[in-house]
Design an enzyme around this catalytic site. Structure first.
Site, PDB file in Angstrom:
ATOM      1  CB  CYS A  87       3.038   0.143  -6.657  1.00 52.33           C
ATOM      2  SG  CYS A  87       3.551  -1.540  -7.042  1.00 52.33           S
ATOM      3  NE  ARG A  90      -2.874   8.182   4.816  1.00 50.68           N
ATOM      4  CZ  ARG A  90      -3.809   7.348   5.277  1.00 50.68           C
ATOM      5  NH1 ARG A  90      -3.949   7.173   6.592  1.00 50.68           N
ATOM      6  NH2 ARG A  90      -4.590   6.684   4.449  1.00 50.68           N
ATOM      7  CB  VAL A  91      -1.607   2.672   5.375  1.00 48.47           C
ATOM      8  CG1 VAL A  91      -2.097   1.405   6.066  1.00 48.47           C
ATOM      9  CG2 VAL A  91      -2.783   3.597   5.078  1.00 48.47           C
ATOM     10  CD  GLU A 131       7.139  -5.367  -1.912  1.00 51.71           C
ATOM     11  OE1 GLU A 131       7.476  -4.282  -2.440  1.00 51.71           O
ATOM     12  OE2 GLU A 131       7.811  -6.403  -2.009  1.00 51.71           O
ATOM     13  N   GLY A 148       0.828  -1.209   0.000  1.00 50.76           N
ATOM     14  CA  GLY A 148       0.000   0.000   0.000  1.00 50.76           C
ATOM     15  C   GLY A 148       0.856   1.249   0.000  1.00 50.76           C
TER      16      GLY A 148
END
Length: 477
Positions: A252, A199-200, A218, A196
């Protein structure tokens, strides 16, 4: 297609405890059992490929070819390769040691870490949930998969199929949003694999630290493209545009922005327009070969970025008023522009003119380490400079996104783009503990290691250790 039912929060601890009990029973350690579970994942993918493609079409507007090739076919191939490789990957290693230590039989065992948590994203929901999952199975772990709530059709289908094909005492799907994920992160796991954003990712890493849980992150970031003035501009434009249009830029490893010598900018734009017309003769928003943005929030985010740019839109920029957004090329983008703030994760391609490749390299070096650095050049000296002078998760030369098709190289980030690796054995390694062992025979005694210590014993030990340090170089040589 089933509606997405969130997992009751009060059941999540029970699910984890069941998986822990199964792991402790030793069921998942048998190679035959692991191979069967892997083949069941492959059967699930193949036997339900129409349902999976329909789910991803519903959630993402993803073209059938992108779903089949990028999510299903490649995954099945990797599952089969993993199943075939189990004996080789799992066999103990016997490192070469000095003769006097050989009677100890130093051994490195490949042991599963335990019960693992896989938190998957929405953009490639199948491959990015199943790829770490097959590595966990191969390693002998039990696992919970938490798919994204932003792809409800896929997540509901996965929750329906996993218990039909795999052992429900060893593997489970937990569906939900922030509350359910928060509950998962309160629990102890033996490894967490998260795909993801940064931030998370920080939230995941912080929660994992409370239990000293190892993590694979990742992440993404702004993957730049450096274009050498002497490269084939036409083929560079074709390959970059294809990478940017794949899944409507929601990938990504998508080329995020282009650094190009300013005198080549217009030639590059002309080539982009030519290939865009060839890719989408009926227009991208009318094409079955082009996807859409996942939801209105992300669509609004992209439109806000586009509305604030100081660059000039030279292609695209239109929306269908729903979730469609054309591939959009913006030229003359400068430092500080809205398009250069964060990872775009959409079909916007800013072009940033620079004086030369030196300025391009310096710009990339001044930013966070990207997941991928792309470069289009046939200059061997420049290729070597990029290896020596830059850092990124991957360095990809003369193409965009096709590195994901190579089974034998690792995929992973560095710094802000994450840490840890995946793809086949690299995924297996992430869920595997290297357990070292020696077995010292009773008759293999060293009298000098026991008290009382003596200077004579120390000198005797030193004489066998070869502690002579080489002299320093003369005049730097």
């Amino acid at each position: 297609m089933s509606a997405l039912q969130y997992t009751p929060i009060d059941k999540i601890s029970e699910i984890r405890d069941t998986l822990k009990q199964t792991f402790r029973s030793g069921k998942a350690r048998s190679l035959a059992w692991r191979r069967h579970q892997l083949h069941q994942v492959a059967r699930m993918a193949k036997e339900n490929e129409e349902a999976f493609m329909a789910a991803m079409k519903s959630d993402l507007g993803k073209p059938r070819m992108e779903s089949w090739l990028g999510e299903i076919a490649g995954l099945v191939k990797r599952i089969l390769l993993t199943a075939e490789s189990l004996e080789e990957w799992t066999k103990p290693e016997y490192p070469e040691v000095p003769d006097w230590q050989k009677p100890w039989r130093p051994t490195v065992y490949k042991t599963p870490k335990g019960v693992v948590l896989i938190i998957a994203p929405w953009n490639y929901p199948m491959v990015l949930s199943m790829q770490p999952f097959i590595g966990a199975i191969a390693a002998g772990c039990t696992a919970v998969i938490k798919p994204s709530e932003l792809v409800p059709a896929f997540s509901a289908l996965l929750a329906e199929l996993i218990p039909k094909y795999l052992d429900p005492e060893a593997y489970a799907v937990v569906n939900g949003g922030i509350a359910e994920t928060t509950k998962l992160l309160e629990l102890q796991w033996d490894h967490i694999f998260y795909t993801g954003n940064g931030r998370v990712g920080r939230i995941i890493a912080t929660a994992a630290a409370k239990h000293l849980t190892p993590v694979t992150l990742e992440l993404g970031g702004k993957s730049p493209v450096i274009i050498d003035a002497d490269c084939d501009i036409n083929i560079a434009a074709k390959r970059i545009l294809h990478g940017k249009c794949t899944n409507a830029g929601q990938i990504c490893v998508c080329p995020d922005y282009v650094l190009i010598p300013e005198h080549k900018q217009d030639e590059f734009i002309a080539a982009l327009k030519e290939h865009h017309a060839a890719f989408f003769p009926e227009g991208p928003l009318n094409s079955s070969s082009y996807g859409r943005i996942v939801n209105s929030m992300h669509h609004g985010r992209l439109m806000s970025i586009l509305n604030r740019t100081k660059g000039t839109i030279v292609l695209g920029g239109k929306t269908d008023g729903k979730l469609g957004l054309e591939p959009t090329i913006i030229k003359d983008v400068r430092e500080g522009d809205s398009l250069l703030e964060d990872e775009l994760f959409g079909p916007l391609l800013p072009i940033m003119p620079v004086k030369d490749v030196d300025e391009a390299i310096n710009y990339v070096r001044s930013k966070d380490h990207p997941l991928v650095l792309y470069a289009f050049t046939q200059n061997q000296q420049l290729k070597e400079r990029l290896v020596a002078e830059t850092l990124s998760g991957s360095l990809i030369l003369n193409d965009a996104c096709t590195q994901l098709a190579v089974n034998e190289i690792p995929f992973g980030g560095i710094g802000e783009s994450g840490y840890g690796y995946q793809i086949l054995k690299y995924t297996y390694d992430g869920f595997t503990h290297l357990r070292s062992s020696i077995d010292v025979p009773y008759d293999n005694e060293d009298p000098f290691r026991y008290p009382p210590y003596s200077e004579e014993a120390r000198k005797l030990i030193e004489s066998s250790m070869n502690l002579d340090i080489p002299p320093p170089p003369v005049n730097g040589h």
